[in-house]
Design an enzyme around this catalytic site. Structure first.
Site, mmCIF file in Angstrom:
data_model
loop_
_atom_site.group_PDB
_atom_site.id
_atom_site.type_symbol
_atom_site.label_atom_id
_atom_site.label_comp_id
_atom_site.label_asym_id
_atom_site.label_seq_id
_atom_site.Cartn_x
_atom_site.Cartn_y
_atom_site.Cartn_z
ATOM 1 N N GLY A 9 32.811 -17.126 34.899
ATOM 2 C CA GLY A 9 32.382 -18.478 34.589
ATOM 3 C C GLY A 9 33.570 -19.399 34.688
ATOM 4 O O GLY A 9 34.464 -19.193 35.506
ATOM 5 N N CYS A 10 33.609 -20.416 33.849
ATOM 6 C CA CYS A 10 34.692 -21.399 33.894
ATOM 7 C C CYS A 10 36.050 -20.709 33.785
ATOM 8 O O CYS A 10 36.319 -19.983 32.834
ATOM 9 C CB CYS A 10 34.523 -22.387 32.750
ATOM 10 S SG CYS A 10 35.883 -23.558 32.621
ATOM 11 N N PHE A 11 36.910 -20.956 34.767
ATOM 12 C CA PHE A 11 38.200 -20.259 34.750
ATOM 13 C C PHE A 11 39.106 -20.715 33.618
ATOM 14 O O PHE A 11 40.010 -20.003 33.222
ATOM 15 C CB PHE A 11 38.915 -20.276 36.094
ATOM 16 C CG PHE A 11 38.992 -21.592 36.823
ATOM 17 C CD1 PHE A 11 39.162 -22.813 36.192
ATOM 18 C CD2 PHE A 11 38.900 -21.590 38.210
ATOM 19 C CE1 PHE A 11 39.244 -23.999 36.898
ATOM 20 C CE2 PHE A 11 38.987 -22.767 38.933
ATOM 21 C CZ PHE A 11 39.153 -23.977 38.267
#
Length: 175
Positions: A9-11
């Site tokens: 998901g969001c890094f």
């Protein structure tokens, strides 16, 4: 030193858990798995490049073995969600383990299978295990975001639903 690549998901939320572990030399936010050259954050967010937001970790396997990296990876994600992670939806936020050699592939498959059998989740594990491909480093703004913007990072992590999910399924904050 070896490399490990994980899409979770969001890094932004995938850097801090790995960043200060012993044997971890570097954690870089970026894009991988896609079909275009030199993707940007804006192009990846269109879900038309095939890239996933990911982190690439340079680590010393003698100090922090790949198996431990996998354990920490699983504890950062919802491996049952095929549509993204938490409030972040779309292909670019899907989860994957990108293996760099056959040993990593074998260990990733074993860890996924063990998680599936553990009964921790009621739905099937959908996180893919894929061969590593070209990794494109994300823009400087995204590197070490949790350090440069700690207040916003904490708000995002809580507001996205990630923090509550991890606490409910993994028992405490693993970041």
């Amino acid at each position: 030193m070896k490399k490990a690549t994980f899409a979770g998901g969001c890094f932004w939320c995938m850097v801090s858990p790995f960043d200060e572990q012993p044997g971890i030399q570097r954690v870089v936010s970026g894009y991988t798995g896609g079909n275009t050259e030199d993707p940007t954050y804006e192009s990846v967010c269109t879900n038309s490049t095939g890239h996933l937001e990911a982190v690439q970790i340079t680590y010393d396997p003698e100090v922090y073995p790949y198996e431990k990296l996998l354990e920490l990876f699983w504890a950062q994600i919802d491996p049952t969600d095929p549509g993204g992670q938490f409030h972040d939806r779309g292909e670019s936020y899907q989860t994957a383990v990108f293996y760099h050699d056959e040993e990593q592939k074998k260990l990733a498959e074993q860890s996924r299978d063990a998680l599936e059998k553990s009964g921790r989740f009621k739905k099937p594990i959908v996180t893919e295990i894929r061969p590593a491909s070209v990794f494109f480093e994300a823009e400087a703004f995204h590197q070490d975001y949790y350090k440069k913007n700690p207040f916003h990072y904490k708000l995002y992590r809580k507001g996205s639903g990630r923090e509550d999910f991890l606490n409910a399924h993994w028992g405490g904050d693993k970041s």
